[in-house]
Design an enzyme around this catalytic site. Sequence first.
Site, PDB file in Angstrom:
ATOM      1  N   LYS A  94     -14.780 -31.493  22.008  1.00 21.98           N
ATOM      2  CA  LYS A  94     -14.933 -31.520  23.466  1.00 21.98           C
ATOM      3  C   LYS A  94     -14.744 -32.925  24.014  1.00 21.98           C
ATOM      4  O   LYS A  94     -14.056 -33.121  25.018  1.00 21.98           O
ATOM      5  CB  LYS A  94     -16.309 -30.969  23.854  1.00 21.98           C
ATOM      6  N   GLY A 125     -23.765 -37.848  16.377  1.00 21.05           N
ATOM      7  CA  GLY A 125     -22.833 -38.949  16.551  1.00 21.05           C
ATOM      8  C   GLY A 125     -21.388 -38.538  16.718  1.00 21.05           C
ATOM      9  O   GLY A 125     -20.473 -39.344  16.529  1.00 21.05           O
ATOM     10  N   TRP A 144     -14.380 -53.207  19.493  1.00 19.38           N
ATOM     11  CA  TRP A 144     -15.276 -52.207  20.072  1.00 19.38           C
ATOM     12  C   TRP A 144     -16.691 -52.395  19.542  1.00 19.38           C
ATOM     13  O   TRP A 144     -16.913 -52.434  18.329  1.00 19.38           O
ATOM     14  CB  TRP A 144     -14.748 -50.799  19.729  1.00 19.38           C
ATOM     15  N   ASP A 210     -25.074 -36.606  26.484  1.00 15.99           N
ATOM     16  CA  ASP A 210     -24.787 -35.238  26.019  1.00 15.99           C
ATOM     17  C   ASP A 210     -26.068 -34.455  25.754  1.00 15.99           C
ATOM     18  O   ASP A 210     -26.094 -33.575  24.918  1.00 15.99           O
ATOM     19  CB  ASP A 210     -23.930 -35.315  24.745  1.00 15.99           C
ATOM     20  N   LYS A 250     -23.064 -34.407  30.588  1.00 14.44           N
ATOM     21  CA  LYS A 250     -23.029 -32.947  30.424  1.00 14.44           C
ATOM     22  C   LYS A 250     -24.078 -32.318  31.329  1.00 14.44           C
ATOM     23  O   LYS A 250     -25.247 -32.719  31.294  1.00 14.44           O
ATOM     24  CB  LYS A 250     -23.295 -32.562  28.967  1.00 14.44           C
TER      25      LYS A 250
END
Length: 605
Positions: A94, A125, A144, A210, A250
């Site tokens: 997703k 994760g 990152w 999430d 979400k």
Amino acid sequence: MNKSKKIRHLFDKKIDFANNDSLELPDEAYTCTKWSIPSFQNEKEELNRTKSLLNQFNLEEWSRHTKHRDPSSYIIRFVKQKFHPELVTQAWCKFYECLCNYSLIPKDAITSGCFSSFHLCEAPGAFISALNHYIVSHNLNLQWNWGANTLNPDYEGNSLQEMIPDDRLLRHTYKNWYFGIDFTGNITKYCNHLDLVNKIPQKVWLVTADGSVDCSFDPGNQELHVEFLHYCETLTGLALLKPGGSFVLKIFTMFEDSTICLLYLLNVCFGKVSVFKPGSSKSGNSEVYVICLHFKGLKVLDKIWDSLIFPYKTGHFDVHKSMFDLNKINKDFLNQLLHISGFFMKKQIEHIVDNIKFFKNDSQNESGRIHQIKVYVANRYINKYKLRSISQHFKLVSALDISQFLSNEINKIQFVNGVAKFEVENLIQMNITCDILDVKLGERFNQVRSSRFCSKDNKFLNKIKPHGPFYKHIENKLKATSTVISLDSNFDAYCEFQKHVFYQIFHSNKRNFIIVGVPLLTNFLVGLMFILVSCFKQIYIHRSGFIVLCEGDLEKNRQVFTIIDESYRSGNNCDILQVVPPNLFYNNNFFDFVWNYNQIVLIPE
């Protein structure tokens, strides 16, 4: 509608809010009387009427049926088999879609070559893994830095029903995870919000959230049960983001005032907001992702921040108040939201009705058709998003394959005449020094609600086997030279028992120890035993449920025990939750030792 159109529609469930430059925030928050909007509540009633049709079906049969008919159900399998991503799950698929459909990594981050992200409610994760796969496979060449928060699987006061205990990534990236000042990882506590914001002084380019809670007991009011969590995720996300950053949240349905106000807030704070349901998201559920781009900065909220964050400080909403006055919310925004909410609601209803239609009327031809659709959808996903494999070297845990769930393979203890003997050097292959200590203070818990150190079908407390006659024999034989630790005394809270165990060890001057029927369920007790055992030469476990430690010298680790004592003295209202890093237990035979002992002591449910 032909098959190809249906598939395209599956991957095209997204609506953008129109230009929001004209939207303005009210001057204050949570001061107006609670309100609702009839048209939104009518949508809620329509959806719940459809859901109520499912009450006639057996839940297990219905779950099997909907899984069978889910057009996206082959995506994970195909992606895993063809590209071997790290930690691929439905959440991975997703979020990868979100990344491919929206510019969640801002252009300024790509230009500078430095990108940072933070992931709320993230266990196990998958979002992090999907983001890493996207960065590497798209050759973005970014430096990152990432961090994450989740309910802490090492905090035994968290219930297994409330969290995802899958730690296959977490245990290898422990330094990247933040569990708050109380070590619970619960982001709905304001103290953990403050601790997190203070520990992440450098604002990040991307925040994802999430989170959800179990609403199976009241599915018709799912939105109400998650509203406070979504509010806390949003305020934490805004506090962590740098101007120009992106936020992914979400949510589920959009019927209640809390969600309407939250979406209005996000439309004021971001240059662009979209609602997106990934093709890999189950069509029969309400889940959607709010994609927010081009953060305008916290300065937008300067006037109302204090009132906006007040419920966070109190730990709950005032049930009589709404975030914003309805009359202060732009009418065009409300009309847009009603359209967006209705669009996703109708798609969900269509899928539920379709599943009901075929629940009792499935056929071999229909099953074959569904199979073809699922293959087509999986291949469409792979081709649409141009998936590629990445080298193991570039994965988050480059030295190991964590794509499969890493269940602990326990080596069973071999008993001879009811006794198993161990040499300490075979259990702990390291020297115990002050350097290995990692003392964590946090919220006290009265009862162990989860444990890494026993099977999940065991009760955690108050089911200890009664002492047999052999206990007395051993105790009488060794009592002159032994310290005996048992559960004979009554304790109102497990934290009190743990403290009692420590001080029995700390004040002991005996050469032997007998641990009688004490389940080693917490990181604190297991860590304490890890340190204690290292002071002895030989260890015995008896099949009836006790440990004997022989020929020890506690002075060997006196400095280590003293540091723990000092932590107890300085802990105020906190409790010691661990004394050594949990990862230590997985790198030697000590974990097997503890697991086997607990299986003897605890009685299955």
